[in-house]
Design an enzyme around this catalytic site. Structure first.
Site, mmCIF file in Angstrom:
data_model
loop_
_atom_site.group_PDB
_atom_site.id
_atom_site.type_symbol
_atom_site.label_atom_id
_atom_site.label_comp_id
_atom_site.label_asym_id
_atom_site.label_seq_id
_atom_site.Cartn_x
_atom_site.Cartn_y
_atom_site.Cartn_z
ATOM 1 N N TRP A 258 -5.937 7.568 -9.596
ATOM 2 C CA TRP A 258 -5.797 7.566 -11.061
ATOM 3 C C TRP A 258 -4.676 8.492 -11.519
ATOM 4 O O TRP A 258 -4.484 9.563 -10.956
ATOM 5 C CB TRP A 258 -7.113 8.043 -11.670
ATOM 6 N N ASP B 105 -1.781 11.845 -18.142
ATOM 7 C CA ASP B 105 -0.630 12.541 -18.729
ATOM 8 C C ASP B 105 0.421 13.077 -17.746
ATOM 9 O O ASP B 105 0.068 13.655 -16.717
ATOM 10 C CB ASP B 105 -1.100 13.792 -19.494
ATOM 11 N N PHE C 288 -6.555 20.377 -15.997
ATOM 12 C CA PHE C 288 -6.098 19.535 -17.101
ATOM 13 C C PHE C 288 -4.609 19.803 -17.367
ATOM 14 O O PHE C 288 -3.974 20.612 -16.698
ATOM 15 C CB PHE C 288 -6.955 19.795 -18.346
ATOM 16 N N SER C 289 -4.104 19.136 -18.405
ATOM 17 C CA SER C 289 -2.656 19.092 -18.636
ATOM 18 C C SER C 289 -2.019 20.452 -18.916
ATOM 19 O O SER C 289 -2.677 21.381 -19.378
ATOM 20 C CB SER C 289 -2.358 18.150 -19.789
ATOM 21 N N GLU D 165 -3.681 16.678 -29.142
ATOM 22 C CA GLU D 165 -3.561 17.045 -27.731
ATOM 23 C C GLU D 165 -2.094 17.117 -27.321
ATOM 24 O O GLU D 165 -1.205 16.624 -28.009
ATOM 25 C CB GLU D 165 -4.207 15.985 -26.834
HETATM 26 C C1 FRU Z 1 -4.835 13.660 -22.922
HETATM 27 C C2 FRU Z 1 -5.870 14.522 -22.236
HETATM 28 C C3 FRU Z 1 -5.493 15.982 -22.339
HETATM 29 C C4 FRU Z 1 -6.230 16.581 -21.182
HETATM 30 C C5 FRU Z 1 -6.115 15.503 -20.142
HETATM 31 C C6 FRU Z 1 -7.272 15.417 -19.205
HETATM 32 O O1 FRU Z 1 -4.696 12.397 -22.397
HETATM 33 O O2 FRU Z 1 -7.137 14.283 -22.818
HETATM 34 O O3 FRU Z 1 -5.797 16.565 -23.578
HETATM 35 O O4 FRU Z 1 -5.690 17.790 -20.746
HETATM 36 O O5 FRU Z 1 -5.974 14.274 -20.845
HETATM 37 O O6 FRU Z 1 -6.995 14.549 -18.157
#
Ligand code: FRU
Length: 448
Positions: free
Chosen positions: A17, A20, A76-77, A190
């Protein structure tokens, strides 16, 4: 293993998968693209940072996974920077859950080598603890030359928080922007980013980029932007708060980020995730799921509606499309020379129904209607909506379609309007057919 819809000129992970783009940075001439990644499944799971490198922004080499979940949570991002001394740092959100199952997010620092092949957790992580927010994520760190400090932008629910630092380790909250500006929805703002640009009149301007999911211009995820000023502490919107501006008007352009380059750059390059949370976990691939958009160079342009972002492909990406030998890949340039009241339909992939209908409503304005047929098993995939745009003063609207195994990126009016949409044609590998016809003949088909 179904590779039918794997694009040739866009990055997609070997397996697993992807969402971002993260940690985008150019170091020693190499473009580094990290990405939200679950190597073990094709739906969103425990997030890692995948990694790919390129020397031309078009051909990507996948590298070993960069960040793995640890005691603080999954990854996460986030973003990447290079310091004056040549040190490379990554920032990401460690995501975990409270005992009652709520999201718990903190910002972490990673020390990397210049090749971005070694990663060391900062001993005192997190560098920014959670201030009591459920949505507190996606740190984007930039260098603010005028005040000589580092600025971190971070999701604070319905707004973007700005933090400042001298050493990338100790951060102070400076301000927040957003609550009453642009578009909002139950989902948080985000994946922020902010770039300095020069307006055609020479004025220095800051552009703030924000992901919104749901609540985009079209149903689902969308990427909006704000034109304004940043004084080292506060972002000020130059437009009335209700103004809504979009980096792309398609369904599949989310969480856009730009590359950090030490010393700055006059033309920031953005890449987005070419998908939409509404159906991202249902897209029609098997071994992998998720593709990135093409890279786009951002610039500011004067328009009848005010100062707006326009984008174009870097030359290397344009060159990639000059080579029609790649299966399912093509570039088509069209000129819509329409009288007021006239419409032109664009039909792709030899299908029956049109995919875009370009119309001119007055001497000064026109629109692009984007149409996508529903696909069984993909929620809310079908659509039919229009994007309004100023009609060029020379009377002819230029359109360019970049198509790569079903992924369509349409640029109009010299890149003022972009529409990025995924399609799943019967034969994504066959030579791409793009035909234009008078729109009248489709009235019955579309309305019937
Ligand atoms: C946006 C998001 C971010 C987060 C990430 C998690 O697509 O929701 O805010 O860090 O994806 O995978």
């Amino acid at each position: 293993m179904t590779e039918k819809f794997r694009p040739n000129l866009h990055f997609s992970p070997r397996a697993g998968w992807m969402n971002d783009p993260n940690g985008m940075i150019r170091v020693d001439g190499v473009w580094h693209l990290f990405f939200q990644h679950d190597p073990d499944s094709t739906v969103h799971g425990p997030m890692h940072w995948g990694h790919a490198t390129s020397t031309d922004l078009v051909h990507w080499q996948e590298q070993p996974i960069a960040l793995y979940p640890n005691d603080l949570g999954t990854c996460f991002s986030g973003s990447a920077v290079e310091t004056e001394e040549g040190a490379v740092k990554l920032f990401y959100t460690a995501h975990s859950r409270t005992s009652t199952g709520e999201d718990y997010q903190v910002q972490c620092l990673i020390h990397a080598d210049r090749a971005l092949s070694k990663y060391e957790n900062h001993a005192a992580n997190p560098v920014v603890p959670n201030p009591g927010l459920t949505a507190f994520r996606d740190p984007k760190v930039i260098w603010h030359e005028a005040s000589g400090k580092w600025i971190m932008l971070v999701t604070e629910g319905q707004s973007i928080g700005f933090y400042g630092s001298d050493d990338l380790e100790r951060w102070t909250h400076l301000s927040s922007f957003g609550e009453t500006h642009g578009r909002h929805s139950p989902g948080p703002w985000e994946c922020p980013d902010m770039v300095p640009l020069t307006a055609p009149n020479g004025e220095a301007v800051w552009v703030l980029i924000v992901g919104l999911n749901p609540g985009g211009y079209a149903p689902g995820s969308g990427t909006q932007y704000f034109v304004g000023q940043f004084d080292g502490t506060t972002f000020t919107n130059a437009n009335p708060p209700e103004t809504e501006l979009w980096l792309d008007y398609g369904r599949d352009y989310y969480a856009a980020q730009t590359f950090f380059e030490h010393g700055g750059t006059a033309t920031p390059v953005a890449i987005a995730w070419a998908s939409n949370w509404l159906y991202a976990k249902q897209t029609k691939t098997a071994a992998f799921r998720g593709v990135m958009s093409l890279p786009r160079e951002l610039r500011l342009q004067d328009t009848p509606d005010g100062l707006r972002l326009a984008a174009r492909l870097p030359l290397s990406a344009e060159a990639g499309f000059a080579n029609d030998a790649l299966p399912g890949t093509s570039r088509t340039d069209l000129m819509a020379d329409l009288a007021v009241g006239e419409e032109m339909a664009i039909v792709l992939f030899g299908e029956e129904q049109p995919h875009f209908i370009v119309g001119r409503s007055s001497k000064e304005r026109g629109s692009i209607r984007t149409i996508r047929q529903p696909i069984a098993g993909m929620d809310h995939f079908g659509h039919d909506y229009a994007v309004d745009l100023p009609w060029p003063t020379n009377d002819v609207l230029d359109l360019t379609l970049f198509i790569d195994r079903g992924l369509v990126e349409l640029s109009a009016a010299q890149g003022l309007v972009w529409i990025t949409n995924l399609f799943y044609p019967a034969s994504p590998d066959s030579p791409v057919s793009v035909t234009t016809r008078s729109a009248d003949q489709f009235e019955e088909l579309l309305n019937g």
